[in-house]
Design a protein around this motif. Structure first.
Motif, PDB file in Angstrom:
ATOM      1  N   PHE A  65      35.911  23.326  26.742  1.00  0.00           N
ATOM      2  CA  PHE A  65      35.828  23.877  28.095  1.00  0.00           C
ATOM      3  C   PHE A  65      34.993  22.960  28.978  1.00  0.00           C
ATOM      4  N   SER A  66      35.221  23.012  30.292  1.00  0.00           N
ATOM      5  CA  SER A  66      34.365  22.269  31.214  1.00  0.00           C
ATOM      6  C   SER A  66      34.149  23.072  32.483  1.00  0.00           C
ATOM      7  N   TYR A  67      32.925  23.018  32.996  1.00  0.00           N
ATOM      8  CA  TYR A  67      32.586  23.731  34.218  1.00  0.00           C
ATOM      9  C   TYR A  67      33.222  23.016  35.400  1.00  0.00           C
ATOM     10  N   VAL A  68      33.832  23.777  36.330  1.00  0.00           N
ATOM     11  CA  VAL A  68      34.509  23.197  37.487  1.00  0.00           C
ATOM     12  C   VAL A  68      33.728  23.460  38.765  1.00  0.00           C
ATOM     13  N   SER A  69      33.536  24.739  39.137  1.00  0.00           N
ATOM     14  CA  SER A  69      32.851  25.042  40.391  1.00  0.00           C
ATOM     15  C   SER A  69      32.531  26.521  40.507  1.00  0.00           C
ATOM     16  N   SER A  70      31.815  26.854  41.591  1.00  0.00           N
ATOM     17  CA  SER A  70      31.549  28.253  41.914  1.00  0.00           C
ATOM     18  C   SER A  70      32.155  28.561  43.272  1.00  0.00           C
ATOM     19  N   GLY A  71      32.442  29.833  43.500  1.00  0.00           N
ATOM     20  CA  GLY A  71      33.006  30.243  44.776  1.00  0.00           C
ATOM     21  C   GLY A  71      33.282  31.732  44.778  1.00  0.00           C
ATOM     22  N   ASN A  72      33.807  32.225  45.884  1.00  0.00           N
ATOM     23  CA  ASN A  72      34.132  33.634  46.043  1.00  0.00           C
ATOM     24  C   ASN A  72      35.573  33.846  45.596  1.00  0.00           C
ATOM     25  N   TYR A  73      35.792  33.877  44.284  1.00  0.00           N
ATOM     26  CA  TYR A  73      37.133  33.953  43.716  1.00  0.00           C
ATOM     27  C   TYR A  73      37.582  35.409  43.589  1.00  0.00           C
ATOM     28  N   ILE A  74      38.271  35.903  44.596  1.00  0.00           N
ATOM     29  CA  ILE A  74      38.770  37.278  44.603  1.00  0.00           C
ATOM     30  C   ILE A  74      39.997  37.344  43.693  1.00  0.00           C
ATOM     31  N   GLY A  75      40.090  38.396  42.911  1.00  0.00           N
ATOM     32  CA  GLY A  75      41.213  38.561  41.991  1.00  0.00           C
ATOM     33  C   GLY A  75      40.926  38.035  40.596  1.00  0.00           C
ATOM     34  N   TYR A  76      39.671  37.689  40.350  1.00  0.00           N
ATOM     35  CA  TYR A  76      39.253  37.185  39.040  1.00  0.00           C
ATOM     36  C   TYR A  76      37.993  37.920  38.617  1.00  0.00           C
ATOM     37  N   PRO A  77      37.587  37.784  37.350  1.00  0.00           N
ATOM     38  CA  PRO A  77      36.348  38.439  36.912  1.00  0.00           C
ATOM     39  C   PRO A  77      35.142  37.932  37.705  1.00  0.00           C
ATOM     40  N   SER A  78      34.186  38.815  37.975  1.00  0.00           N
ATOM     41  CA  SER A  78      32.942  38.406  38.623  1.00  0.00           C
ATOM     42  C   SER A  78      32.098  37.612  37.635  1.00  0.00           C
ATOM     43  N   GLY A  79      31.294  36.717  38.147  1.00  0.00           N
ATOM     44  CA  GLY A  79      30.415  35.914  37.299  1.00  0.00           C
ATOM     45  C   GLY A  79      31.158  34.763  36.649  1.00  0.00           C
ATOM     46  N   CYS A  80      30.762  34.418  35.448  1.00  0.00           N
ATOM     47  CA  CYS A  80      31.303  33.254  34.741  1.00  0.00           C
ATOM     48  C   CYS A  80      32.606  33.622  34.030  1.00  0.00           C
ATOM     49  N   PHE A  81      33.635  32.804  34.195  1.00  0.00           N
ATOM     50  CA  PHE A  81      34.897  33.061  33.496  1.00  0.00           C
ATOM     51  C   PHE A  81      35.635  31.756  33.228  1.00  0.00           C
TER      52      PHE A  81
END
Length: 148
Positions: A65-81
């Motif tokens: 796995f690799s970390y990509v970014s953070s943002g206000n991703y509506i329609g996905y789990p809150s927090g880390c996914f």
């Protein structure tokens, strides 16, 4: 010449022989990330990952796995996914929605004895992922691992 007693506040005056000071910062404790089921929300086991720094640390615990970014991703789990085949994101959205190609990543609950991890219905990435939990490598498509 060096002063005999320390001053109450820093000054611009220099000394002939400055003293070297070493500060040791303890290493952060391992996060022990736990991948939840694809299509789920929240943490069925453990506690939510609550910061970008923790999410980045979680990404380091999974070999594929690799970390990509953070943002206000509506329609996905809150927090880390994790999304799809190993891209990890941190969502600041409070929507906490499920998505079939997304799985929440949580912090493991404290444990006091050895246990076995068994993957059940892990979703589309299971054939491509080599998980690493507390430094123990797991082979792709394995059914379970014994953790000391």
């Amino acid at each position: 010449t060096p002063t005999e007693t320390p001053t109450e506040a820093p000054t611009d005056a220099s000394t002939e022989n400055p003293t070297a000071t070493t500060t040791t910062t303890p290493a952060p404790a391992a996060l022990e990330a736990v991948l939840q089921a694809y299509g789920s929300t929240g943490c069925a086991e453990g506690a939510p990952v609550t910061s970008v720094a923790e999410c980045q640390a979680a990404a380091d615990e999974f070999a594929s796995f690799s970390y990509v970014s953070s943002g206000n991703y509506i329609g996905y789990p809150s927090g880390c996914f994790v999304y799809g085949y190993g891209n990890i994101y941190f969502s600041t959205s409070f929507s906490d929605s499920s998505a079939s190609y997304a799985a929440p990543i949580c912090k493991a609950a404290a444990r006091t004895k050895p246990f076995t991890i068994t993957l059940v219905n892990t979703g589309p990435a299971d054939q491509y992922v080599t998980a690493r939990i507390r430094g123990i490598a797991a082979t792709p498509r394995a059914a379970s691992w014994d953790i000391p």
